[in-house]
Design a protein around this motif. Structure first.
Motif, PDB file in Angstrom:
ATOM      1  N   LYS A  83       0.832  -1.206   0.000  1.00  0.00           N
ATOM      2  CA  LYS A  83       0.000   0.000   0.000  1.00  0.00           C
ATOM      3  C   LYS A  83       0.870   1.261   0.000  1.00  0.00           C
ATOM      4  CE  LYS A  83      -4.482   1.316   1.001  1.00  0.00           C
ATOM      5  NZ  LYS A  83      -5.799   0.671   1.012  1.00  0.00           N
ATOM      6  N   GLU A  96       2.297   1.682  -3.501  1.00  0.00           N
ATOM      7  CA  GLU A  96       1.299   2.143  -4.454  1.00  0.00           C
ATOM      8  C   GLU A  96       0.993   3.627  -4.254  1.00  0.00           C
ATOM      9  OE1 GLU A  96      -3.101   0.795  -6.189  1.00  0.00           O
ATOM     10  OE2 GLU A  96      -2.390  -0.013  -4.278  1.00  0.00           O
ATOM     11  N   ASP A 134       4.035   5.655  -5.424  1.00  0.00           N
ATOM     12  CA  ASP A 134       4.126   5.622  -6.887  1.00  0.00           C
ATOM     13  C   ASP A 134       3.104   6.564  -7.519  1.00  0.00           C
ATOM     14  OD1 ASP A 134       6.183   3.805  -6.783  1.00  0.00           O
ATOM     15  OD2 ASP A 134       4.955   2.052  -7.333  1.00  0.00           O
TER      16      ASP A 134
END
Length: 351
Positions: free
Chosen positions: A252, A255, A258
């Motif tokens: 998580k 992500e 990113d």
């Protein structure tokens, strides 16, 4: 620090700090052209001090008289702290100044904007941004010492100021993006990822460790405090801090980071600019991230890309949450930020 739930996230933030790059690229109010009178004031004040070889870190505002420009700098400071978050001053006559006079002039301007803070473990209050032939693969190298792209990041101070002495042969563009806009876009598109960016995350100090501290600090990327959103970020240093922690980022976290990076790199969000000799850029670290593209330098030493840098702490700066003391030393406006190593004296090297 308590973890925010999705329902507890700050609202979408409105106002001048939530800007989009293409919109600003069509406008020019962020460029401040200095008048001949204002340049003459800077020239006179800096020449007097440079000729006397005055100790640059000891210069105070009362030593650097700017009767016309001074009040304008106060208005510019207000825009940086509470408005758009940045300004480009164009442009000081650095081509006809000695290195000492250019450094004195830049530091003198800084006294109207805040207190200078040390930028490294050597106590440098005047930084030099240039390629030293180093690589960021060395865990004790900071990326500004290379010719590599820096990546969007914040510096450890309220305001960072840059003075261009010499641009690169090619590349080295300065890019800015609003961290407020990144938050807004993430909140609209992926609010499920935002809570983990309000949780403390490790960031590598890159070998510059104050006494009694860990080789990394733990501050959330996004911080909601006193009704204000403040960000602190350097992805490469977050990744390199895992060497101390011993565990990878969670799926998580990765992500969310990113997506943060992808938004910062989105041409619809960022604004790029090319520095000219004598340009001064002022950036508010709590609402903006800045980047520099990779560059190719000139072969001649005297023509190589070279910027001077100030880290500034204005007494009018916003309140910051207590967790920022882990990086800033204190959260007291006017006396926070920088890299303070016990027993190191403030200096302003000319090279």
């Amino acid at each position: 620090m308590a973890t925010l739930s999705r329902d507890e996230l700050p609202p979408v933030i409105q106002g001048p700090s939530a800007w989009y790059g293409p919109d600003l690229a069509r406008r020019s109010e962020w460029i401040e052209h200095l008048s001949e009178t204002e340049i003459a004031e800077i020239d006179s004040a800096s020449k007097r001090l440079a000729n006397a070889e005055s100790d640059i870190p000891s210069i105070r505002q009362q030593d650097f008289s700017l009767p016309t420009l001074g009040p304008r700098l106060r208005r510019i400071l207000e825009e940086v702290l509470n408005g758009r978050g940045f300004v480009l001053l164009r442009r000081l006559p650095v081509e006809r100044w000695s290195r000492r006079q250019a450094a004195t002039a830049f530091f003198g301007l800084g006294t109207y904007l805040g207190n200078a803070r040390s930028q490294n473990a050597e106590g440098h209050v005047l930084g030099h941004v240039k390629d030293l032939g180093k690589s960021s693969s060395d865990p004790n190298v900071r990326i500004y010492q290379t010719h590599e792209r820096q990546g969007y990041h914040t510096d450890s101070c309220d305001i960072v100021g840059l003075l261009c002495l010499q641009p690169a042969k090619e590349g080295g563009l300065s890019s800015l993006v609003s961290s407020v806009t990144i938050f807004n876009e993430m909140r609209r598109a992926r609010p499920d990822l935002l809570p983990c960016l309000f949780e403390p995350i490790e960031t590598d100090r890159r070998g510059e460790v104050p006494e009694g501290q860990k080789p990394y600090f733990q501050i959330p990327v996004f911080n909601w405090y006193a009704g204000l959103l403040s960000a602190i970020y350097q992805r490469k240093y977050i990744d390199s801090a895992r060497r101390f922690v011993g565990t990878p980022l969670t799926p998580k976290q990765r992500e969310a980071l990113d997506l943060f990076d992808a938004l910062a790199d989105d041409p619809w969000l960022y604004l790029s600019m090319q520095f000219l000799p004598g340009d001064v850029q002022l950036v508010h670290n709590h609402t903006l991230l800045h980047d520099r593209t990779a560059f190719e330098d000139w072969p001649e030493q005297e023509r190589k890309r070279h910027l001077l840098r100030l880290w500034l702490a204005p007494s009018e700066a916003r309140p910051l949450p207590p967790v920022f003391a882990e990086r800033y030393g204190t959260i007291t406006p006017g006396d926070r930020g920088g890299i303070a190593i016990k027993g190191i004296r403030q200096v302003a090297p000319l090279d």
